[in-house]
Design an enzyme around this catalytic site. Structure first.
Site: not given
Length: 284
Positions: A35, A54, A102, A150, A182, A207
């Site tokens: 995301y 990114r 799955r 991310k 972070e 990140l």
């Protein structure tokens, strides 16, 4: 009754109550998704190019068969900003590997990725927290070892934020091998006694923040000294100032850690200056 937001799902703009994805989507089953969050100020997308760059990296690191078309994504972002009348707020983009039966193994590359975008109206410029500063607590960093991607694997950051709230704080700084990595959803910084801005260097441990990159560049342009290295919680408690950066918080001062005041416990001049410089750059 307020008008519904319009969201984007796989090529369609629909009211949020009509937005659906498959129960077999791998974003739901495996958190097999990435995301981005782009801030909006004055109806304008902030650092959009950096977010797309990114996103491309995240997709590549996870071998997702997804095409990242910058022009198309910009158009979708701008359309959602317009349709939802967003002057100030955020646009969230979520991209999954798609829906498949799955299986831990990735599905065939012919599987169509799922792309969802939605907006949030939010005061990102006139944020009261920027005036009072944030209180944080230190917690162990129990996330996976590829924090540079991310992904939507945000359960532990959510747990850490809840623990911080339970302790009467605003957020948590995560610690691994004695060093701060972070915050739960932001990059962390301290300011030493001689005015040096210290933040952890880029690696798989953190990140690679788009706002981080912009703020550090602006700091160096302003003649401020920046040092990229690890630091401990004890060093942070003894610092002159502390702050975090993110797409939704910009530059956000931190005034206490584990109950200990940073400096005199008020928002420091350097954090305030950096926030001002960043906001000026956005308005340029």
């Amino acid at each position: 009754m307020s008008e519904e937001r319009i969201v984007y799902v796989n090529g369609n703009y629909v009211p949020e109550s009509e937005a659906t994805v498959s129960v077999f989507d791998r974003g739901f089953l495996f958190a097999d998704a990435v995301y981005e969050v782009t801030a909006v100020v004055g109806g304008k997308l902030i650092d959009f190019d950096g977010h797309v760059t990114r996103l491309k990296r995240s997709v590549a690191e996870l071998s997702m068969p997804a095409e990242v078309d910058e022009a198309k994504l910009r158009g979708i972002h701008e359309e959602l900003v317009s349709r939802n009348d967003i002057d100030e707020g955020l646009v969230y983009l979520q991209l999954t590997r798609g829906a498949a039966d799955r299986d831990f193994l990735y599905p065939d590359t012919s599987t169509t990725p799922t792309l969802v975008l939605f907006t949030q109206k939010k005061a990102v410029v006139e944020n009261p927290a920027a005036e009072r500063g944030m209180a944080v607590v230190s917690l162990p960093d129990l996330r996976w070892d590829r924090r540079d991607i991310k992904t939507v694997q945000l359960l532990y950051p959510s747990m850490a934020k809840m623990e911080a709230k339970a302790q009467g704080a605003d957020d948590a700084w995560l610690v691994e091998d004695g060093m701060v990595t972070e915050a739960t959803s932001a990059n962390a910084y301290i300011v030493t006694g001689d005015g040096t801005i210290v933040t952890r260097g880029l690696s798989n441990a953190i990140l690679h923040g788009i706002t981080r990159r912009a703020v550090l560049a602006l700091a160096e342009e302003a003649g401020l000294k920046v040092e990229e290295r690890g630091f401990t919680i004890d060093e942070a408690k003894a610092a002159r100032e502390a702050f975090v950066t993110s797409a939704s918080a910009f530059v956000m001062p931190v005034v206490s850690i584990d109950g200990a005041k940073i400096g005199d416990g008020s928002v420091g001049p350097l954090a305030r200056r950096l926030r001002g410089i960043y906001l000026e750059a956005l308005a340029a």
